[in-house]
Each structure stands twice: as C-alpha cells, then as structure tokens.
Design a protein around this motif. Structure first.
Motif, PDB file in Angstrom:
ATOM      1  N   PHE A  98       0.837  -1.211   0.000  1.00  0.00           N
ATOM      2  CA  PHE A  98       0.000   0.000   0.000  1.00  0.00           C
ATOM      3  C   PHE A  98       0.871   1.261   0.000  1.00  0.00           C
ATOM      4  O   PHE A  98       0.597   2.212  -0.727  1.00  0.00           O
ATOM      5  N   VAL A  99       1.900   1.238   0.849  1.00  0.00           N
ATOM      6  CA  VAL A  99       2.784   2.401   0.950  1.00  0.00           C
ATOM      7  C   VAL A  99       3.470   2.673  -0.386  1.00  0.00           C
ATOM      8  O   VAL A  99       3.527   3.819  -0.857  1.00  0.00           O
ATOM      9  N   LYS A 100       3.963   1.643  -1.009  1.00  0.00           N
ATOM     10  CA  LYS A 100       4.655   1.821  -2.296  1.00  0.00           C
ATOM     11  C   LYS A 100       3.706   2.303  -3.380  1.00  0.00           C
ATOM     12  O   LYS A 100       4.077   3.119  -4.232  1.00  0.00           O
ATOM     13  N   GLY A 101       2.462   1.800  -3.354  1.00  0.00           N
ATOM     14  CA  GLY A 101       1.474   2.267  -4.324  1.00  0.00           C
ATOM     15  C   GLY A 101       1.130   3.730  -4.112  1.00  0.00           C
ATOM     16  O   GLY A 101       1.023   4.511  -5.070  1.00  0.00           O
ATOM     17  N   ALA A 102       0.951   4.116  -2.851  1.00  0.00           N
ATOM     18  CA  ALA A 102       0.665   5.521  -2.536  1.00  0.00           C
ATOM     19  C   ALA A 102       1.849   6.404  -2.914  1.00  0.00           C
ATOM     20  O   ALA A 102       1.670   7.514  -3.421  1.00  0.00           O
ATOM     21  N   ALA A 103       3.071   5.904  -2.689  1.00  0.00           N
ATOM     22  CA  ALA A 103       4.270   6.663  -3.052  1.00  0.00           C
ATOM     23  C   ALA A 103       4.362   6.852  -4.562  1.00  0.00           C
ATOM     24  O   ALA A 103       4.811   7.904  -5.043  1.00  0.00           O
ATOM     25  N   LEU A 142      -0.608   5.611   6.349  1.00  0.00           N
ATOM     26  CA  LEU A 142      -0.118   5.650   7.733  1.00  0.00           C
ATOM     27  C   LEU A 142      -1.282   5.768   8.714  1.00  0.00           C
ATOM     28  O   LEU A 142      -1.272   5.130   9.774  1.00  0.00           O
ATOM     29  N   ASP A 143      -2.283   6.567   8.371  1.00  0.00           N
ATOM     30  CA  ASP A 143      -3.467   6.705   9.222  1.00  0.00           C
ATOM     31  C   ASP A 143      -4.112   5.350   9.475  1.00  0.00           C
ATOM     32  O   ASP A 143      -4.473   5.015  10.611  1.00  0.00           O
ATOM     33  N   ALA A 144      -4.291   4.587   8.412  1.00  0.00           N
ATOM     34  CA  ALA A 144      -4.929   3.274   8.554  1.00  0.00           C
ATOM     35  C   ALA A 144      -4.032   2.313   9.322  1.00  0.00           C
ATOM     36  O   ALA A 144      -4.506   1.554  10.185  1.00  0.00           O
ATOM     37  N   MET A 145      -2.745   2.334   9.025  1.00  0.00           N
ATOM     38  CA  MET A 145      -1.800   1.454   9.725  1.00  0.00           C
ATOM     39  C   MET A 145      -1.869   1.645  11.228  1.00  0.00           C
ATOM     40  O   MET A 145      -1.826   0.670  11.996  1.00  0.00           O
ATOM     41  N   ASN A 146      -2.008   2.887  11.656  1.00  0.00           N
ATOM     42  CA  ASN A 146      -1.976   3.172  13.088  1.00  0.00           C
ATOM     43  C   ASN A 146      -3.249   2.764  13.815  1.00  0.00           C
ATOM     44  O   ASN A 146      -3.284   2.774  15.050  1.00  0.00           O
ATOM     45  N   THR A 147      -4.290   2.404  13.090  1.00  0.00           N
ATOM     46  CA  THR A 147      -5.508   1.906  13.740  1.00  0.00           C
ATOM     47  C   THR A 147      -5.513   0.383  13.841  1.00  0.00           C
ATOM     48  O   THR A 147      -6.296  -0.184  14.588  1.00  0.00           O
ATOM     49  N   PHE A 148      -4.631  -0.280  13.095  1.00  0.00           N
ATOM     50  CA  PHE A 148      -4.548  -1.743  13.083  1.00  0.00           C
ATOM     51  C   PHE A 148      -3.497  -2.228  14.082  1.00  0.00           C
ATOM     52  O   PHE A 148      -2.634  -1.452  14.515  1.00  0.00           O
ATOM     53  N   PRO A 149      -3.538  -3.511  14.444  1.00  0.00           N
ATOM     54  CA  PRO A 149      -2.486  -4.054  15.315  1.00  0.00           C
ATOM     55  C   PRO A 149      -1.109  -3.833  14.693  1.00  0.00           C
ATOM     56  O   PRO A 149      -0.930  -4.072  13.496  1.00  0.00           O
ATOM     57  N   PRO A 150      -0.130  -3.364  15.460  1.00  0.00           N
ATOM     58  CA  PRO A 150       1.192  -3.064  14.900  1.00  0.00           C
ATOM     59  C   PRO A 150       1.916  -4.316  14.438  1.00  0.00           C
ATOM     60  O   PRO A 150       1.855  -5.360  15.097  1.00  0.00           O
ATOM     61  N   GLU A 151       2.608  -4.220  13.303  1.00  0.00           N
ATOM     62  CA  GLU A 151       3.373  -5.367  12.805  1.00  0.00           C
ATOM     63  C   GLU A 151       4.874  -5.174  12.970  1.00  0.00           C
ATOM     64  O   GLU A 151       5.628  -6.138  13.032  1.00  0.00           O
ATOM     65  N   ASN A 152       5.335  -3.918  13.002  1.00  0.00           N
ATOM     66  CA  ASN A 152       6.742  -3.591  13.254  1.00  0.00           C
ATOM     67  C   ASN A 152       7.688  -4.299  12.286  1.00  0.00           C
ATOM     68  O   ASN A 152       8.737  -4.812  12.675  1.00  0.00           O
TER      69      ASN A 152
END
Length: 355
Positions: free
Chosen positions: A56-61, A100-110
């Motif tokens: 997702f991050v790479k697509g958004a980038a 990033l907004d969505a990532m921060n609402t989900f369980p962290p994967e680190n």
C-alpha cells in the motif's frame, strides 16, 4: 469475516493506487481506517490479518511521485475524462499519510520492509541547514517543524536516525551533551539545497509540499558545559517555545528504564507554563516519547517482546506530567534497537509536514 473484509478492501485500495487513481484508493484506505478499531476489539493480530502495508505504501508513493511531477495539477480545468473524479485538493500533503493513518488503527506489525518503504516515501531528502544559538539564527519559518528534546544520553539522536531511516542525520556520540546548538535539518527541500549550502551556488527548484524541519535540541543533565551556557540554552528554549509560530510538535524523550528525572521535570515545567493552557495548547503538540524500552526486556527483538515500561515508571511519569500541567500529552513507547513505536511517532511527526 473481518480478515477477509480487510484484505478485500485492501485489494481494492492497492489496485487503485497502482492504476494511479488516488481518490478511489484513499477512499478505500479510509474504510480500512474505520475497521481498525473493530479489528483490535476482535483481538486479531497483525500475523492473522496479513495486511500488505508495504505494498500500500509503495502504491501511494507511486501516486505521490506522479503528483509531484504535475500529473494532476490542472485536473479540474482540463475536462479530461481519464482523470475524472480526481481532486488533489482533498488529498493529504503526501498521499502516503493516508496509509499511515490506517496502519496506526490496526495491530502493529513492526516490519522493517514496511517502515523502510514508509521512510523512503516520506523522507526523500535530508540536509543539515544550520545550527542556531539564538532566535536570530533560526531559519525562516516557511514550513512546519518538529523539535526533539531530552536529557543527554536519552537516545535522542538514535531515535531521530531511526525515524528517518538514516544512519547519521543526527550526530550520535558516546559523549553525552555533544549537541550544543539547535540543529536544523530540512526534510524534502529542493533537490540541490545541499550544494547551495555547501558551495554558495544559487540553485533552482522549490521545496516539496510535505517539506518540514527536524530540530535536534541540546541535551540536558550530563552535558559537560558551563552553567552560564546551560542558562543561555534555557533562555533560548523559553523564547523558542513562545515565539516560534511554525513549531508544530515537540517530542520530549525520557528514558523508559528510569522515568522522569529532575531535568525532565524542568522541561515539563517550561512546556506546561508556556504551552500548557487551553488557549496556547494548539500552538504545538507536546508528545512524551519513552526511549530504550528494549532495555526492560530480556532478549528483546522487533517481532517478540520489542520493549516495555514498568507500571511503577509509568505511574511516576503520569503523576509528574499532571503535576506540571502537561497531563494531556500522549505517551509513546519506543526503542531504536527493536524499532518499537516508529509508526506511532510518525503519527505526530506528520503534523510538521501538514502545516
């Protein structure tokens, strides 16, 4: 069902990102963000969900890169059916922030692969601009800035380097107190700014829309400097907090092993007296960052037991914050060794880019 739904929405978002349809992709990512709380309540783990955040991050980038190249600059006026429905004015200053907004609402994967993709998208260029010893030495306030402060040897430089995925953005030293000025680093400024600063050449171009300053402030406590210089730092800090209007977020770093020291209390008192009132709190977001959390865990790793803080230290911290009028501040647990907390810190770091 939640796992399938989350993956399904993610698949839609990914398709739109890679087909360069940001508006539809952002809308799908927003639905993921809405699901985050439900997913956490259900007790699902990052491993069970298996969300491809790096993709997702790479697509958004990719979309953001096209945006910087001017792909959608005149989309509202040109009547192009191919670009119908795209409204760049409704997008974040960097499309990756929606992910990033969505990532921060989900369980962290680190996961390192995800964070590296995130940093590559959000921190494309960095350059040291200046070291200020008074307000006159600060650069023009033409963008937001994020300041990092903490007593010496708290791991400040290591944290800044982790957040930007750089090895030496901020100077890391075994000698506490090495930082002795307000060090300004420009993020995402014009491509040839480093050459302009180094050689004095005038170069063309302009800063990106998500450009901001990172400010590495002097350490306190162990710094082997005269008392007079410490007082000058203190006076400068007061002026900085009061007068620097483009200051958007202040990260106060505290050692997770020990909790707030006397020097940390002094910093809280400054922030509480200057920014602690309801009327001035919006001037800058104040965030407590607990560092070195990995030191509290035997055999800490990025995937298992990345770090923790004891209840005794947390209670001491909360009580100290309340006593100094900064009880409203969020607390983020971090470790530069296990990379714990980096996504959550970026949730606040972005405030400088969005100014």
């Amino acid at each position: 069902r939640l796992v399938h739904r989350a993956r399904g929405i993610g698949s839609i978002a990914s398709r739109h990102f890679y087909e360069e349809e940001p508006t539809a992709a952002i809308a799908a990512i927003a639905k993921l963000k809405e699901m985050g709380g439900i997913v956490k309540e259900a007790g699902l783990t990052a491993e069970e969900l298996g969300m491809p955040w790096a993709r997702f991050v790479k697509g958004a980038a990719l979309c953001e890169s096209q945006r910087r190249d001017g792909k959608w600059d005149n989309v509202k006026d040109n009547g192009d059916d191919e670009e119908e429905g795209e409204d760049p004015s409704a997008w974040p200053c960097n499309i990756v922030y929606a992910v990033l907004d969505a990532m921060n609402t989900f369980p962290p994967e680190n996961k390192d692969i995800t964070f590296e993709a995130l940093c590559n998208a959000l921190v494309r260029r960095t350059v040291f601009v200046t070291g200020a010893v008074d307000m006159d030495g600060c650069p023009e306030g033409d963008r937001g800035e994020a300041a990092f402060i903490g007593r010496s040897n708290v791991g400040k430089s290591s944290l800044v380097n982790m957040l930007t995925n750089r090895k030496s953005l901020a100077f890391t030293s075994k000698t506490p107190g090495k930082t002795q000025q307000f060090n300004y680093f420009a993020v995402n400024d014009k491509p040839d700014l480093a050459r302009q600063i180094r050689y004095g050449d005038e170069v063309g171009g302009s800063k990106d829309r998500d450009s901001f300053y990172i400010v590495d402030l002097p350490g306190f406590g162990f710094a082997k400097v005269p008392q007079r210089q410490r007082q000058e730092w203190s006076n400068f800090m007061d002026e900085y907090l009061e007068q620097r209007e483009n200051l958007n977020v202040i990260f106060h770093l505290i050692d997770a092993r020990h909790g707030p020291t006397e020097e940390d209390v002094k910093i809280m008192q400054k922030v509480g007296s200057i920014l602690g009132s309801e009327g001035s709190r919006n001037h800058a977001k104040y965030v407590i960052v607990l560092t070195k959390a990995d030191k509290n865990v035997k055999g800490a790793s990025s995937q298992k037991n990345p770090g923790k803080v004891s209840e005794l230290v947390r209670e001491k911290l909360v009580d100290t914050m309340r006593a100094n009028r900064v009880g409203y501040a969020p607390i983020v647990l971090t470790s530069a060794e296990t990379r714990l907390g980096r996504d959550e810190v970026w949730k606040y770091l972005r405030l400088a880019a969005e100014r």
